[in-house]
Design an enzyme around this catalytic site. Structure first.
Site, PDB file in Angstrom:
ATOM      1  N   ASP A 205       0.954   5.576   0.382  1.00  0.00           N
ATOM      2  CA  ASP A 205       0.215   6.765   0.782  1.00  0.00           C
ATOM      3  C   ASP A 205       0.138   7.763  -0.359  1.00  0.00           C
ATOM      4  OD1 ASP A 205      -0.221   5.916   3.400  1.00  0.00           O
ATOM      5  OD2 ASP A 205       1.690   6.733   4.100  1.00  0.00           O
TER       6      ASP A 205
ATOM      7  N   ARG B 288       0.866  -1.177   0.000  1.00  0.00           N
ATOM      8  CA  ARG B 288       0.000   0.000   0.000  1.00  0.00           C
ATOM      9  C   ARG B 288       0.901   1.226   0.000  1.00  0.00           C
ATOM     10  NH1 ARG B 288      -4.287  -1.696   4.816  1.00  0.00           N
ATOM     11  NH2 ARG B 288      -4.898  -3.710   3.928  1.00  0.00           N
TER      12      ARG B 288
ATOM     13  N   ARG C 267       9.292   6.072   6.129  1.00  0.00           N
ATOM     14  CA  ARG C 267       9.386   7.532   6.203  1.00  0.00           C
ATOM     15  C   ARG C 267       9.812   7.989   7.595  1.00  0.00           C
ATOM     16  NH1 ARG C 267       3.699   9.470   4.401  1.00  0.00           N
ATOM     17  NH2 ARG C 267       4.538  11.434   5.221  1.00  0.00           N
TER      18      ARG C 267
ATOM     19  N   TYR D 131      11.883  -0.797  -0.630  1.00  0.00           N
ATOM     20  CA  TYR D 131      11.589   0.623  -0.839  1.00  0.00           C
ATOM     21  C   TYR D 131      12.894   1.385  -1.029  1.00  0.00           C
ATOM     22  CZ  TYR D 131       6.705   0.175   0.739  1.00  0.00           C
ATOM     23  OH  TYR D 131       5.373  -0.156   0.864  1.00  0.00           O
TER      24      TYR D 131
END
Length: 257
Positions: free
Chosen positions: A52, A50, A198, A111
């Site tokens: 953002d 998922r 993050r 990521y």
């Protein structure tokens, strides 16, 4: 009905996230609408991860079930044609077994976070990286990052809106490297908490600025408290780059024909 795995590349800037949202456009809705436009069939897309609002992808893996006589090449071309002008592209399509699942069969997710460490404004990469004008010590950031690898309770680095049942995760890799004015943070794990990457990058940036040291990173981790977080890095520097799957006896057919 055949199950197809789609590899997606997208600019997350115009979207509220990957998953379909009630309050704005999503990558999922755009892809599902594109498939319905050329095939006349409603599909439900499931994805490996998922993202953002504002988060990008260059290797998101998703799947749909569809009945079509098109070749993989023609199917990819049809979806991409119907996706225009959205900044989304299907770069590859594979046929999968009926019980294969993009999310549940995924064994690792990777990521990449991009930081541009310069004072001059961004031009081509505006909205695609986090610009930090202060000089960053990438070696110190990498050293501090190793304190976060392994099995930990990542409550401090978890969004208050995270829906994961447990804050305990195993972080397999957190690597920080500089290439001229660019700093790249690579993270790999079987799964991540909401905002985990993050949040870790934000705290590592504090280390690079000299505002935090290794002891502060360890203290934040051990606190198991979101209030101990230093900084949550902005979404536009984050990219979902790869979803990994175990080898199976079913060899997929790539859309290169």
């Amino acid at each position: 009905m055949t199950r197809y795995a789609l590899t997606l590349e997208f600019d997350g800037g115009p979207f509220m996230g990957l998953q379909r949202q009630d309050h704005g456009p999503s990558v999922q809705q755009a892809v599902e609408d594109a498939v319905q436009e050329f095939s006349g069939q409603q599909v439900r897309m499931q994805s490996a991860g998922r993202t953002d609002a504002g988060v990008h992808a260059c290797g998101m893996v998703s799947h749909i079930d569809l009945e079509t006589h098109l070749s993989l090449f023609r199917m990819r071309e049809a979806i991409n044609a119907c996706l225009r002008p959205h900044p989304i592209a299907v770069t590859q399509i594979e046929m999968k077994p009926d019980d294969w699942h993009a999310r549940f069969d995924c064994t690792a997710r990777s990521y990449l976070y991009k930081i541009c460490n310069r004072r001059a404004p961004l031009t081509f990469d505006r909205g695609k990286a986090w610009q930090i004008p202060q000089e960053l010590d990438a070696a110190a950031m990498h050293d501090a990052a190793q304190l976060l690898t392994g099995l930990h309770d990542f409550t401090t680095f978890r969004s208050v809106n995270c829906q994961s049942q447990s804050p305990v995760k195993t972080l397999d890799l957190l690597d920080v490297r500089r290439n001229d004015e660019w700093i790249y943070v690579k993270a790999e794990a079987r799964s991540f908490l909401h905002h985990q990457v993050r949040s870790m990058v934000g705290c590592l940036a504090y280390v690079g600025m000299g505002r935090w040291d290794n002891a502060r990173i360890s203290a934040a981790l051990e606190a198991k408290d979101r209030q101990a977080l230093g900084l949550n890095a902005p979404p536009h520097g984050l990219y979902f780059v790869k979803a990994s799957y175990p080898e199976t006896e079913h060899q997929s057919q790539e859309s290169t024909q």
